[in-house]
Design a protein around this motif. Structure first.
Motif, mmCIF file in Angstrom:
data_model
loop_
_atom_site.group_PDB
_atom_site.id
_atom_site.type_symbol
_atom_site.label_atom_id
_atom_site.label_comp_id
_atom_site.label_asym_id
_atom_site.label_seq_id
_atom_site.Cartn_x
_atom_site.Cartn_y
_atom_site.Cartn_z
ATOM 1 N N GLU A 398 1.537 -0.706 82.700
ATOM 2 C CA GLU A 398 1.797 -1.149 81.326
ATOM 3 C C GLU A 398 1.549 -0.035 80.311
ATOM 4 N N SER A 399 0.675 0.910 80.640
ATOM 5 C CA SER A 399 0.383 1.995 79.710
ATOM 6 C C SER A 399 1.553 2.964 79.554
ATOM 7 N N VAL A 400 2.458 3.010 80.533
ATOM 8 C CA VAL A 400 3.629 3.897 80.439
ATOM 9 C C VAL A 400 4.894 3.094 80.137
ATOM 10 N N ARG A 401 4.709 1.888 79.615
ATOM 11 C CA ARG A 401 5.853 1.012 79.354
ATOM 12 C C ARG A 401 6.816 1.627 78.351
ATOM 13 N N LEU A 402 6.293 2.273 77.309
ATOM 14 C CA LEU A 402 7.167 2.842 76.289
ATOM 15 C C LEU A 402 8.022 3.976 76.851
ATOM 16 N N ILE A 403 7.442 4.767 77.755
ATOM 17 C CA ILE A 403 8.217 5.851 78.375
ATOM 18 C C ILE A 403 9.353 5.281 79.211
ATOM 19 N N ARG A 404 9.069 4.212 79.936
ATOM 20 C CA ARG A 404 10.124 3.600 80.755
ATOM 21 C C ARG A 404 11.220 3.012 79.877
#
Length: 667
Positions: A398-404
């Motif tokens: 969830e912490s890399v959700r924005l990158i995805r």
């Protein structure tokens, strides 16, 4: 692969069980109150000398890879099922305790039976690995020994007493590591024990250490508490608010996690009402006499610990809160980091004094992310590594959700028969496997790739990373070590031939970028250009273990950004040149034996301009079998030399632009 957190034998120290034996009661007669202790065996194994460990196995296993596969086509209209990995994460989350549990279980521990202080072992910690280290928790000013209550499941799912226990356990198992987790007052005790026992292998984890007492607002509070009537108890509401945290912050955290606002408000209202009902429990935990006595104890312990800092040789991790209203913990963490010889500091900007009771703080994850978990004299990046649990991985995912969301990654893989499919079904399931590819600008391709491998195929990519992510020759201009904790949690290791050998021998899935920093920090006009060494590096080792080599290429990042101020430009500016040179002095250099551009591994931050958003495309080629090669050393050298040239990389199809992919892959 089993999903387990770091395994410890865990014990908490509970002086509050005998609080009435240490401090006078508030009764006018001055007699000690004596209340029978309830049946503590409901949740704890209690002992006056030894730590009692429950040894029943309670392990959580990941499902098979095939069960983790799910349809990921973006244009599907049918409702997607919840991945089983997330179901495991939610099941693990239910085992984690809350602030309510802290108060409920405190009721059992604040009553006295007139006996001595004792250790207790939480039964929910479950089983432990062979030769697992011992973890002893020393409580803070609350003193009930439950400050780790939110950490019991993930952790394995008063100085003389502590010292006697440490020495006793060391005599029983001389090679067994002992962790001392101390909070505020307990941190001072841990420092004292470490200073008095430099011959014992200890690891100190100090949460908001009370060594900053003289700089805090607590010392002026002591004369005021001594003068206040018993009826006022003015400090309790303030202390309660510090323990429960900021309600508005709790609400905003839930909103950002996608929890509906109405549900968040309802849960918050219930929590506030529940906390209010526990005010009487707080009064039992810290009546005025006890609070005043513990402040005096903290003052003495702080002075003693500060006078012994020079004698502490133990490996130390400082956990500092940015919003500690009792102690200046942020500044104290920085001070101790400079004074202690083997110390690291981690700052939690939004947390209060009772750090280990905060929702976002997971001590097991912190220990793994800082590489403080070890079972021998030294940390072993391979044998001491424990994969993240479903709950831990979900937080990372969830912490890399924005990158995805920004990159919308598309991954293509190739079966052994040459068939190309969307997704990662074509990559080998069994190791050892070596993934060799091109490093995009600043390595932004890593987060979507590593997380997707674990999510879709339950495969951990053990990345070979730059040494600066693990150890510094000195502190300076490089980003803080905490920024790289997530990479260590996901299994990254420093570049090393020995570690590369160990990973392949353990049948791991290893991720290797031969181009290193030079490729990730490329110059203007060098998009998708390889900078690979000419001599043998990885082919010989892969053939030694019969590993499959999966070449891969990634495109898209240079369609997001355009480099306009590169290394060559920065070296012409005096203060930037000095900055780059200073960074190089802070960490161990790599490829110093190489000549030309391949050997130029200077770290710097290229100046980039955003372009029209593109998309990340990953292509994993057909796995190359090495088990049947039986090559002579000279053949291995030749094969490796050819593989480091773009025109001779076997089966490595580096796509120049997304437009060259077929139309079906772009949707």
């Amino acid at each position: 692969m089993a999903a387990t957190g770091p395994c410890f034998s865990v014990a908490g120290f509970c002086p509050a069980l005998v609080r009435s034996c240490l401090t006078p009661s508030s009764s006018s007669s001055g007699k000690m109150k004596s209340n029978p202790v309830p049946n503590l065996t409901r949740r704890f194994a209690v002992s006056t000398e030894q730590v009692q460990i429950k040894t029943e196995a309670t392990t959580t296993s990941f499902p098979d890879n095939e069960r983790l596969k799910m349809e990921r086509l973006e244009n599907e209209t049918k409702e997607k099922k919840i991945p089983l990995l997330w179901e495991l994460a939610e099941a693990e989350k239910k085992h984690r305790k809350s602030m309510k549990d802290y108060f409920e279980e405190s009721k059992d521990l604040i009553r006295s039976d007139g006996g001595p202080p004792r250790w207790f072992s939480p039964l929910e910690c479950g089983s432990r690995l062979d030769k697992s280290p011992l973890l002893l928790y020393l409580p803070g000013i609350d003193g009930v020994g439950l400050g780790l209550i939110k950490q019991h499941y993930s952790l394995g799912k008063v100085v003389k007493l502590v010292e006697r226990t440490v020495r006793s356990e060391n005599c029983r198992s001389p090679n067994r590591l002992t962790y001392l987790v101390g909070e505020s007052l307990g941190a001072c005790l841990a420092i004292a024990v470490a200073a008095r026992n430099p011959d014992i292998d200890l690891v100190l984890i100090l949460a908001n250490p009370g060594t900053s007492f003289k700089k805090s607002q607590l010392e002026p509070l002591m004369p005021l508490l001594a003068l206040l009537p018993d009826q006022l108890q003015l400090g309790l509401p303030h202390i309660l608010s510090l323990m429960t945290g900021d309600p508005l912050k709790m609400m905003m955290d839930n909103v950002t996690k996608g929890v509906p606002l109405q549900l968040t408000v309802e849960e918050l209202s219930q929590d506030v009402a529940a906390m209010s009902s526990y005010l009487s429990v707080m009064g039992d935990i810290l009546p005025r006499e006890t609070l005043l006595w513990k402040l005096h104890l903290l003052k003495s312990a702080s002075a003693f610990a500060n006078s012994r800092l020079h004698a502490v040789k133990a490996q130390t991790l400082i956990l500092s809160s940015g919003k500690d209203q009792l102690l200046p913990s942020q500044e104290e963490g920085q001070r101790l980091q400079h004074l202690l010889p083997n110390c690291e500091n981690r700052l939690f900007s939004d947390c209060g004094h009772f750090l280990l009771l905060e929702d976002e703080v997971d001590l097991a994850t912190i220990i793994m992310g800082t590489n403080f978990y070890r079972r021998g004299a030294y940390h072993d990046y391979v044998s001491d590594y424990v994969p993240p649990s479903p709950y831990e991985f979900k937080k990372i995912y969830e912490s890399v959700r924005l990158i995805r969301l920004a990159t919308s990654p598309v991954m293509l893989s190739t079966f052994e028969d040459g068939k190309i499919v969307r997704g990662l079904a074509g990559v080998p399931s069994e190791g050892p496997v070596l993934y060799v590819g091109y490093h995009m600008l600043l390595g932004f391709e890593l987060a979507p790739m590593v997380s997707q491998f674990f999510f879709e195929r339950n495969i951990l990519l053990r990345g070979i990373a730059h040494p600066s992510m693990f150890r510094r020759l000195k502190e300076g201009r490089l980003p803080p070590m905490s920024q790289y904790d997530i990479f260590r949690i996901m299994g990254a290791v420093p570049v090393s031939g020995t570690l590369f050998y160990k990973l392949l021998s353990s049948k791991a899935h290893v991720l290797l970028y031969p181009g290193g920093v030079r490729e990730a920090c490329h110059r203007k006009g060098e998009a998708y250009k390889l900078f690979w060494p000419e001599h043998s590096e990885f082919v010989r080792m892969a053939a030694r273990f019969g590993a499959k080599i999966v070449p891969f290429g990634v495109v898209g990042e240079d369609d997001f950004f355009e480099v306009f101020f590169d290394y060559d430009d920065q070296m012409k500016v005096p203060f930037l040149r000095d900055y780059i040179i200073d960074i190089a002095k802070e960490s161990k250099s790599v490829r110093t034996e190489e000549n030309g551009e391949v050997g130029n591994q200077d770290m710097h931050l290229p100046g980039v301009l955003p372009k029209f958003p593109g998309r990340f495309y990953y292509y994993f080629g057909k796995p190359i079998e090495t088990q049947a090669w039986n090559l002579r050393p000279v053949d291995l050298i030749t094969a490796s030399s050819q593989s480091s040239s773009r025109s001779h990389v076997p089966h490595l199809k580096l796509v120049a632009h997304p437009s060259s992919l077929n139309r079906q892959s772009q949707h």
